[in-house]
Design a protein around this motif. Structure first.
Motif, PDB file in Angstrom:
ATOM      1  N   ALA A  99      -8.319  -5.829   6.395  1.00  0.00           N
ATOM      2  CA  ALA A  99      -9.635  -6.458   5.738  1.00  0.00           C
ATOM      3  C   ALA A  99     -10.438  -7.648   6.866  1.00  0.00           C
ATOM      4  CB  ALA A  99      -9.697  -6.762   3.880  1.00  0.00           C
ATOM      5  N   ILE A 100     -11.165  -8.171   6.313  1.00  0.00           N
ATOM      6  CA  ILE A 100     -11.516  -9.153   6.381  1.00  0.00           C
ATOM      7  C   ILE A 100     -11.207 -10.292   6.153  1.00  0.00           C
ATOM      8  CG2 ILE A 100     -13.830  -8.401   8.039  1.00  0.00           C
ATOM      9  CD1 ILE A 100     -15.272  -9.464   5.362  1.00  0.00           C
ATOM     10  N   ALA A 101     -11.228 -11.317   6.120  1.00  0.00           N
ATOM     11  CA  ALA A 101     -11.362 -12.784   5.658  1.00  0.00           C
ATOM     12  C   ALA A 101     -11.611 -12.780   4.509  1.00  0.00           C
ATOM     13  CB  ALA A 101     -11.385 -14.062   6.467  1.00  0.00           C
ATOM     14  N   ASP A 102     -12.775 -12.402   3.962  1.00  0.00           N
ATOM     15  CA  ASP A 102     -12.640 -13.013   2.212  1.00  0.00           C
ATOM     16  C   ASP A 102     -12.317 -11.520   1.637  1.00  0.00           C
ATOM     17  OD1 ASP A 102     -14.323 -14.819   3.279  1.00  0.00           O
ATOM     18  OD2 ASP A 102     -16.294 -13.847   3.747  1.00  0.00           O
ATOM     19  N   MET A 103     -12.200 -10.557   2.020  1.00  0.00           N
ATOM     20  CA  MET A 103     -11.245  -9.467   0.901  1.00  0.00           C
ATOM     21  C   MET A 103      -9.964  -9.381   1.266  1.00  0.00           C
ATOM     22  SD  MET A 103     -14.097  -7.627  -0.097  1.00  0.00           S
ATOM     23  CE  MET A 103     -13.682  -6.748  -0.148  1.00  0.00           C
ATOM     24  N   THR A 104      -9.053 -10.415   1.904  1.00  0.00           N
ATOM     25  CA  THR A 104      -7.787  -9.932   2.220  1.00  0.00           C
ATOM     26  C   THR A 104      -7.323  -9.586   1.371  1.00  0.00           C
ATOM     27  OG1 THR A 104      -7.973 -10.813   4.319  1.00  0.00           O
ATOM     28  CG2 THR A 104      -5.799 -11.107   3.495  1.00  0.00           C
ATOM     29  N   ILE A 105      -7.276 -11.035  -0.388  1.00  0.00           N
ATOM     30  CA  ILE A 105      -6.950 -11.272  -0.805  1.00  0.00           C
ATOM     31  C   ILE A 105      -6.770 -10.128  -1.903  1.00  0.00           C
ATOM     32  CG2 ILE A 105      -6.679 -12.816  -3.022  1.00  0.00           C
ATOM     33  CD1 ILE A 105      -7.296 -15.241  -1.239  1.00  0.00           C
ATOM     34  N   ILE A 106      -8.177  -9.582  -2.071  1.00  0.00           N
ATOM     35  CA  ILE A 106      -8.901  -8.245  -2.911  1.00  0.00           C
ATOM     36  C   ILE A 106      -8.372  -7.266  -2.574  1.00  0.00           C
ATOM     37  CG2 ILE A 106      -9.973  -7.335  -4.041  1.00  0.00           C
ATOM     38  CD1 ILE A 106     -12.330  -9.531  -3.797  1.00  0.00           C
ATOM     39  N   CYS A 107      -7.979  -7.137  -1.365  1.00  0.00           N
ATOM     40  CA  CYS A 107      -7.042  -5.871  -1.086  1.00  0.00           C
ATOM     41  C   CYS A 107      -5.941  -5.765  -0.685  1.00  0.00           C
ATOM     42  CB  CYS A 107      -7.951  -4.921   0.554  1.00  0.00           C
ATOM     43  SG  CYS A 107      -9.219  -5.197   1.005  1.00  0.00           S
ATOM     44  N   THR A 108      -4.948  -6.871  -0.931  1.00  0.00           N
ATOM     45  CA  THR A 108      -4.058  -7.168  -0.758  1.00  0.00           C
ATOM     46  C   THR A 108      -3.575  -6.592  -1.907  1.00  0.00           C
ATOM     47  OG1 THR A 108      -3.593  -8.440   0.828  1.00  0.00           O
ATOM     48  CG2 THR A 108      -1.820  -8.170  -0.677  1.00  0.00           C
ATOM     49  N   ARG A 109      -4.102  -7.595  -3.818  1.00  0.00           N
ATOM     50  CA  ARG A 109      -4.206  -7.469  -4.712  1.00  0.00           C
ATOM     51  C   ARG A 109      -3.860  -6.087  -5.853  1.00  0.00           C
ATOM     52  NH1 ARG A 109      -3.024 -10.924  -8.535  1.00  0.00           N
ATOM     53  NH2 ARG A 109      -2.313 -11.797  -7.022  1.00  0.00           N
ATOM     54  N   ALA A 110      -5.087  -5.597  -4.443  1.00  0.00           N
ATOM     55  CA  ALA A 110      -5.611  -4.227  -5.263  1.00  0.00           C
ATOM     56  C   ALA A 110      -3.622  -3.042  -4.645  1.00  0.00           C
ATOM     57  CB  ALA A 110      -7.060  -3.304  -4.316  1.00  0.00           C
ATOM     58  N   ILE A 111      -3.505  -3.101  -3.778  1.00  0.00           N
ATOM     59  CA  ILE A 111      -1.680  -2.717  -2.910  1.00  0.00           C
ATOM     60  C   ILE A 111      -1.005  -2.753  -3.056  1.00  0.00           C
ATOM     61  CG2 ILE A 111      -1.111  -3.521  -0.848  1.00  0.00           C
ATOM     62  CD1 ILE A 111      -1.427  -0.103  -1.283  1.00  0.00           C
ATOM     63  N   GLU A 112      -1.062  -3.889  -3.744  1.00  0.00           N
ATOM     64  CA  GLU A 112       0.588  -4.495  -5.119  1.00  0.00           C
ATOM     65  C   GLU A 112       0.239  -3.306  -6.388  1.00  0.00           C
ATOM     66  OE1 GLU A 112       1.253  -9.221  -2.634  1.00  0.00           O
ATOM     67  OE2 GLU A 112      -0.354  -9.081  -5.456  1.00  0.00           O
ATOM     68  N   ILE A 113      -1.144  -3.728  -6.648  1.00  0.00           N
ATOM     69  CA  ILE A 113      -1.140  -3.034  -8.022  1.00  0.00           C
ATOM     70  C   ILE A 113      -0.478  -1.648  -7.838  1.00  0.00           C
ATOM     71  CG2 ILE A 113      -3.058  -2.498  -9.985  1.00  0.00           C
ATOM     72  CD1 ILE A 113      -4.276  -5.318  -9.088  1.00  0.00           C
ATOM     73  N   LEU A 114      -0.623  -1.039  -6.977  1.00  0.00           N
ATOM     74  CA  LEU A 114      -0.727   0.234  -6.779  1.00  0.00           C
ATOM     75  C   LEU A 114       0.890   0.899  -6.421  1.00  0.00           C
ATOM     76  CD1 LEU A 114      -4.355   1.852  -4.582  1.00  0.00           C
ATOM     77  CD2 LEU A 114      -3.359   2.382  -7.242  1.00  0.00           C
ATOM     78  N   ASP A 115       1.517  -0.226  -5.934  1.00  0.00           N
ATOM     79  CA  ASP A 115       2.909  -0.391  -5.495  1.00  0.00           C
ATOM     80  C   ASP A 115       3.506  -0.351  -6.165  1.00  0.00           C
ATOM     81  OD1 ASP A 115       2.761   0.297  -2.678  1.00  0.00           O
ATOM     82  OD2 ASP A 115       2.397  -1.591  -2.408  1.00  0.00           O
ATOM     83  N   TRP A 116       3.600  -1.469  -7.823  1.00  0.00           N
ATOM     84  CA  TRP A 116       4.293  -1.365  -8.580  1.00  0.00           C
ATOM     85  C   TRP A 116       4.520  -0.259  -9.310  1.00  0.00           C
ATOM     86  CZ3 TRP A 116       5.459  -1.234 -13.816  1.00  0.00           C
ATOM     87  CH2 TRP A 116       6.399  -2.277 -14.053  1.00  0.00           C
ATOM     88  N   LEU A 117       4.293   0.456 -10.110  1.00  0.00           N
ATOM     89  CA  LEU A 117       5.912   1.266 -10.182  1.00  0.00           C
ATOM     90  C   LEU A 117       5.534   2.534  -9.422  1.00  0.00           C
ATOM     91  CD1 LEU A 117       5.565   3.619 -12.887  1.00  0.00           C
ATOM     92  CD2 LEU A 117       3.343   4.765 -12.498  1.00  0.00           C
ATOM     93  N   PRO A 118       5.134   3.216  -8.795  1.00  0.00           N
ATOM     94  CA  PRO A 118       5.368   4.527  -7.443  1.00  0.00           C
ATOM     95  C   PRO A 118       6.954   2.964  -6.956  1.00  0.00           C
ATOM     96  CG  PRO A 118       4.090   3.316  -6.475  1.00  0.00           C
ATOM     97  CD  PRO A 118       3.942   3.098  -7.733  1.00  0.00           C
ATOM     98  N   SER A 119       7.323   1.355  -6.697  1.00  0.00           N
ATOM     99  CA  SER A 119       7.694   0.916  -5.720  1.00  0.00           C
ATOM    100  C   SER A 119       9.346   0.934  -7.070  1.00  0.00           C
ATOM    101  CB  SER A 119       7.537  -0.132  -5.403  1.00  0.00           C
ATOM    102  OG  SER A 119       7.761  -0.815  -6.753  1.00  0.00           O
ATOM    103  N   ARG A 120       9.187   0.984  -8.599  1.00  0.00           N
ATOM    104  CA  ARG A 120      10.119   1.019  -9.107  1.00  0.00           C
ATOM    105  C   ARG A 120      10.695   2.292  -9.977  1.00  0.00           C
ATOM    106  NH1 ARG A 120       7.724  -3.443  -8.974  1.00  0.00           N
ATOM    107  NH2 ARG A 120       8.256  -5.857  -9.804  1.00  0.00           N
ATOM    108  N   VAL A 121       9.705   3.291  -9.364  1.00  0.00           N
ATOM    109  CA  VAL A 121      10.309   4.851  -9.480  1.00  0.00           C
ATOM    110  C   VAL A 121      11.327   4.981  -7.707  1.00  0.00           C
ATOM    111  CG1 VAL A 121      10.504   7.683  -9.294  1.00  0.00           C
ATOM    112  CG2 VAL A 121       8.620   5.551 -10.835  1.00  0.00           C
ATOM    113  N   LEU A 122      10.868   4.667  -7.402  1.00  0.00           N
ATOM    114  CA  LEU A 122      12.346   5.149  -5.976  1.00  0.00           C
ATOM    115  C   LEU A 122      13.513   3.964  -6.027  1.00  0.00           C
ATOM    116  CD1 LEU A 122      12.360   5.943  -3.096  1.00  0.00           C
ATOM    117  CD2 LEU A 122      11.119   4.231  -2.589  1.00  0.00           C
ATOM    118  N   GLY A 123      12.861   3.069  -6.501  1.00  0.00           N
ATOM    119  CA  GLY A 123      14.301   2.241  -7.142  1.00  0.00           C
ATOM    120  C   GLY A 123      15.602   3.354  -7.142  1.00  0.00           C
TER     121      GLY A 123
END
Length: 203
Positions: A99-123
């Motif tokens: 992502a370009i600079a202006d979109m980095t924070i949004i994209c990073t937060r989006a992938i963190e949201i998608l990662d929250w549940l499956p990362s805990r399932v894998l753990g």
């Protein structure tokens, strides 16, 4: 079904994760420092370690984190939402990296949201496939924290599942990395078995 399968394979990315790991294991077994450096950098470009022990620690963590990002999370969202789930995760992950600079924070937060549940399932699957008590302690430590500990949770629970002694030097012949790969594979198998059971139970 064939279309869904092709989409899933496409979402795993252009490079075979297990093939890269196999090349790293071969280099570790041969013990050639230059070859090890080349193959580890090819598979995990972000790894930078000042000595061999730090390299092995970083490599084991990378196996769990990259395995999660490139394989497990894609499978998880495929199981939940079908091929569109896999595509959604893959596109979001690519966007967060490019992502370009202006979109980095949004994209990073989006992938963190998608990662929250499956990362805990894998753990939790690491607990079922490894040292349950040690993993459960690490899982409880991170499970209810925010979005920024997803990768830490995956790495720490994976390492705990291996039951590695912190009092002894890590083996440098690839044994620990091989054990990490086997643990990740067991977690995938457990996930697939549980998914199959749920499909049979839920009408």
């Amino acid at each position: 079904f064939l279309f869904d399968f092709v989409v899933l394979l496409y979402c795993f990315g252009p490079v075979n994760f297990w093939a890269q790991l196999f090349e790293c294991l071969q280099a570790l077994h041969q013990g050639d420092p230059h070859l090890i450096s080349v193959r580890v950098k090819a598979a995990f470009p972000y790894i930078s370690a000042p000595n061999s022990q730090a390299l092995h620690q970083a490599l084991v963590s990378a196996i769990f984190i990259d395995g999660y990002k490139r394989v497990f999370a894609v499978l998880f969202w495929f199981a939940i939402l079908g091929p569109m789930g896999a595509v959604l995760y893959r596109l979001t992950a690519l966007a967060s990296n490019r992502a370009i600079a202006d979109m980095t924070i949004i994209c990073t937060r989006a992938i963190e949201i998608l990662d929250w549940l499956p990362s805990r399932v894998l753990g939790f699957l690491f607990a079922l496939g490894g040292h349950f008590v040690r993993v459960l302690g690490q899982w409880q430590k991170y499970a209810f924290q925010g979005l920024n500990v997803n990768e830490t949770l995956v790495a720490e629970t994976g390492i705990a599942a291996l039951d590695v002694s912190t009092q002894k030097p890590l083996p440098e012949n690839g044994e620990l990395e091989k054990a990490a790969i086997q643990l990740f594979d067991r977690a995938l198998i457990i996930m697939l078995v549980l998914s199959a059971v749920l499909v049979l139970i839920i009408p």
